[in-house]
Scaffold this active site. Structure first.
Site, mmCIF file in Angstrom:
data_model
loop_
_atom_site.group_PDB
_atom_site.id
_atom_site.type_symbol
_atom_site.label_atom_id
_atom_site.label_comp_id
_atom_site.label_asym_id
_atom_site.label_seq_id
_atom_site.Cartn_x
_atom_site.Cartn_y
_atom_site.Cartn_z
ATOM 1 N N SER A 133 -63.657 15.256 2.678
ATOM 2 C CA SER A 133 -63.204 15.328 4.079
ATOM 3 C C SER A 133 -63.986 16.898 3.789
ATOM 4 O O SER A 133 -63.437 17.051 2.342
ATOM 5 C CB SER A 133 -61.847 15.847 3.562
ATOM 6 O OG SER A 133 -61.415 17.240 4.727
ATOM 7 N N HIS A 182 -65.837 13.532 7.441
ATOM 8 C CA HIS A 182 -64.559 13.898 7.593
ATOM 9 C C HIS A 182 -65.133 15.795 7.653
ATOM 10 O O HIS A 182 -64.765 16.582 6.888
ATOM 11 C CB HIS A 182 -63.781 13.724 6.848
ATOM 12 C CG HIS A 182 -62.472 14.238 7.696
ATOM 13 N ND1 HIS A 182 -62.087 12.794 8.732
ATOM 14 C CD2 HIS A 182 -61.339 15.134 7.485
ATOM 15 C CE1 HIS A 182 -60.511 13.384 9.291
ATOM 16 N NE2 HIS A 182 -60.431 14.733 8.540
ATOM 17 N N ASP A 225 -63.425 18.861 9.549
ATOM 18 C CA ASP A 225 -61.969 19.274 10.224
ATOM 19 C C ASP A 225 -62.274 20.376 10.585
ATOM 20 O O ASP A 225 -62.471 21.177 10.287
ATOM 21 C CB ASP A 225 -60.997 19.608 8.921
ATOM 22 C CG ASP A 225 -60.349 18.381 8.290
ATOM 23 O OD1 ASP A 225 -59.564 17.699 9.135
ATOM 24 O OD2 ASP A 225 -60.240 18.411 7.089
ATOM 25 N N MET A 272 -60.258 23.827 12.477
ATOM 26 C CA MET A 272 -59.156 24.035 13.298
ATOM 27 C C MET A 272 -59.039 25.266 13.924
ATOM 28 O O MET A 272 -59.967 26.291 13.439
ATOM 29 C CB MET A 272 -58.748 24.388 11.724
ATOM 30 C CG MET A 272 -58.085 23.146 10.765
ATOM 31 S SD MET A 272 -57.667 23.332 8.647
ATOM 32 C CE MET A 272 -57.338 22.623 7.853
ATOM 33 N N HIS A 277 -62.732 15.709 12.909
ATOM 34 C CA HIS A 277 -61.134 16.241 13.296
ATOM 35 C C HIS A 277 -60.609 17.441 14.123
ATOM 36 O O HIS A 277 -60.263 18.275 13.624
ATOM 37 C CB HIS A 277 -60.204 15.765 11.384
ATOM 38 C CG HIS A 277 -58.632 15.816 11.271
ATOM 39 N ND1 HIS A 277 -58.005 15.691 11.337
ATOM 40 C CD2 HIS A 277 -58.350 16.143 12.533
ATOM 41 C CE1 HIS A 277 -56.499 15.748 11.196
ATOM 42 N NE2 HIS A 277 -56.787 15.840 12.289
ATOM 43 N N MET A 334 -58.569 20.277 14.783
ATOM 44 C CA MET A 334 -57.190 20.417 14.603
ATOM 45 C C MET A 334 -57.078 22.097 15.906
ATOM 46 O O MET A 334 -56.954 22.597 15.331
ATOM 47 C CB MET A 334 -56.478 20.375 13.669
ATOM 48 C CG MET A 334 -56.263 19.553 13.268
ATOM 49 S SD MET A 334 -55.815 19.351 11.311
ATOM 50 C CE MET A 334 -57.766 19.456 10.584
ATOM 51 N N MET A 351 -51.649 11.188 10.206
ATOM 52 C CA MET A 351 -51.953 12.356 9.065
ATOM 53 C C MET A 351 -51.060 12.137 8.243
ATOM 54 O O MET A 351 -49.165 11.900 8.736
ATOM 55 C CB MET A 351 -51.374 13.235 10.087
ATOM 56 C CG MET A 351 -52.785 14.437 10.803
ATOM 57 S SD MET A 351 -53.827 14.840 9.549
ATOM 58 C CE MET A 351 -53.620 15.748 8.245
ATOM 59 N N ASP A 398 -54.995 10.746 6.241
ATOM 60 C CA ASP A 398 -55.750 12.263 6.238
ATOM 61 C C ASP A 398 -54.902 12.563 4.870
ATOM 62 O O ASP A 398 -53.214 12.816 6.745
ATOM 63 C CB ASP A 398 -56.534 12.310 7.164
ATOM 64 C CG ASP A 398 -56.859 13.829 6.680
ATOM 65 O OD1 ASP A 398 -57.032 14.307 6.334
ATOM 66 O OD2 ASP A 398 -57.194 14.555 8.041
HETATM 67 C C1 DX5 Z 1 -56.084 18.495 6.555
HETATM 68 C C2 DX5 Z 1 -56.878 17.671 6.520
HETATM 69 C C3 DX5 Z 1 -57.698 16.308 5.896
HETATM 70 C C4 DX5 Z 1 -57.640 17.854 4.228
HETATM 71 C C5 DX5 Z 1 -57.635 16.557 2.628
HETATM 72 O O1 DX5 Z 1 -54.825 19.031 6.995
HETATM 73 O O2 DX5 Z 1 -56.897 17.538 7.435
HETATM 74 O O3 DX5 Z 1 -58.522 16.574 6.000
HETATM 75 O O4 DX5 Z 1 -58.963 17.881 3.840
HETATM 76 O O5 DX5 Z 1 -57.434 16.172 1.698
HETATM 77 P P1 DX5 Z 1 -56.293 16.606 0.884
HETATM 78 O O6 DX5 Z 1 -57.190 15.293 0.824
HETATM 79 O O7 DX5 Z 1 -57.029 17.128 -0.245
HETATM 80 O O8 DX5 Z 1 -55.071 16.380 0.759
HETATM 81 ZN ZN ZN Z 2 -58.954 15.758 8.294
#
Ligand code: DX5
Ligand code: ZN
Length: 219
Positions: A8, A33, A35, A37, A66, A68, A138, A176
């Site tokens: 990630s 991955h 993210d 946000m 991903h 969010m 999640m 995740d």
């Molecule tokens: C959390 C993200 C994850 C995050 C996971 O909201 O969607 O992708 O980077 O990080 P770890 O593996 O450190 O929990």
């Molecule tokens: Zn994620």
């Protein structure tokens, strides 16, 4: 189902992002991955289109984006255009528009992922299972890396895998949040096959960390 490790990017060191992506390229990790946000669906803001576009030029790895974000339909086409291979959005963000967003992602040429937060039951998305490629369960509250895995997730993963099998489908189950070498084998055992890992990959040596996860997964 094939087993996939997805570092990630949220946990990367952005000062040396290019180098870290090159290092990932040389490991067994098959997905990156990413993210996205928006500060509304989740409290934090991460990175967006210019960053994805820029790193697309440096690696051929599968871009597992991903979302969010609220109103995911606003950003699907652009994200596909700049090089996403898969786009996952949240059921909680799309609500009534879920089916339309699934179709939009498909039409844009990307693999379709649908995600549920820890409080959303698998039953809420059961009717979409035959329309998606991947279900993202999640295993922490979305928003931040480095949180502990929520143990109730095991039952959700088992329930989802059983539903998928009973329906004769081949949907991937991605997890995740809070995935480490200590729990990754038991999460696989419960039925997940695509593993996002942020801290577990980027803290220390990326190469050694991915190798340790792969070993636990029998890869
Ligand atoms: C959390 C993200 C994850 C995050 C996971 O909201 O969607 O992708 O980077 O990080 P770890 O593996 O450190 O929990
Ligand atoms: Zn994620």
């Amino acid at each position: 189902m094939k087993t996939v490790i997805c570092p990630s990017m949220l946990s990367a060191d952005f000062n040396i992002l290019g180098e870290q992506l090159k290092e990932i390229d040389a490991t067994k990790a098959e997905y990156l991955h990413i993210d996205v946000m928006d500060g509304t669906f989740v409290p934090s803001i991460s990175f967006g289109m210019p960053v994805i576009k820029s790193i697309r030029a440096t690696t051929d790895i599968f871009f597992d984006v991903h979302f969010m974000i609220v109103n995911p339909e606003k950003y699907v086409d652009e994200t596909a255009k700049i090089g996403a291979d898969g786009i996952t959005f949240h059921y909680e963000a799309a609500g009534e528009k879920t089916e339309a967003v699934i179709e939009q992602i498909r039409k844009a040429g990307c693999k379709v992922g649908l995600s549920i937060k820890p409080a959303t039951p698998v039953s809420a998305i059961e009717k979409f299972l035959d329309k998606i490629d991947m279900l993202l369960i999640m295993t922490v509250e979305p928003g931040f890396g480095g949180q502990p895995f929520i143990p109730e997730s095991y039952d959700k993963i088992r329930e989802a895998r059983k539903l998928i099998e009973d329906k004769g489908l081949s949907v991937d189950i991605q997890v995740d949040g809070g995935i480490y070498k200590e729990n990754i084998a038991s999460v696989k055992e419960a039925g997940a096959n695509i593993f996002v890992a942020g801290s577990a990959v980027f803290k220390g040596s990326i190469t050694e960390n991915v190798e340790a996860l792969a070993k636990e997964l029998g890869m």
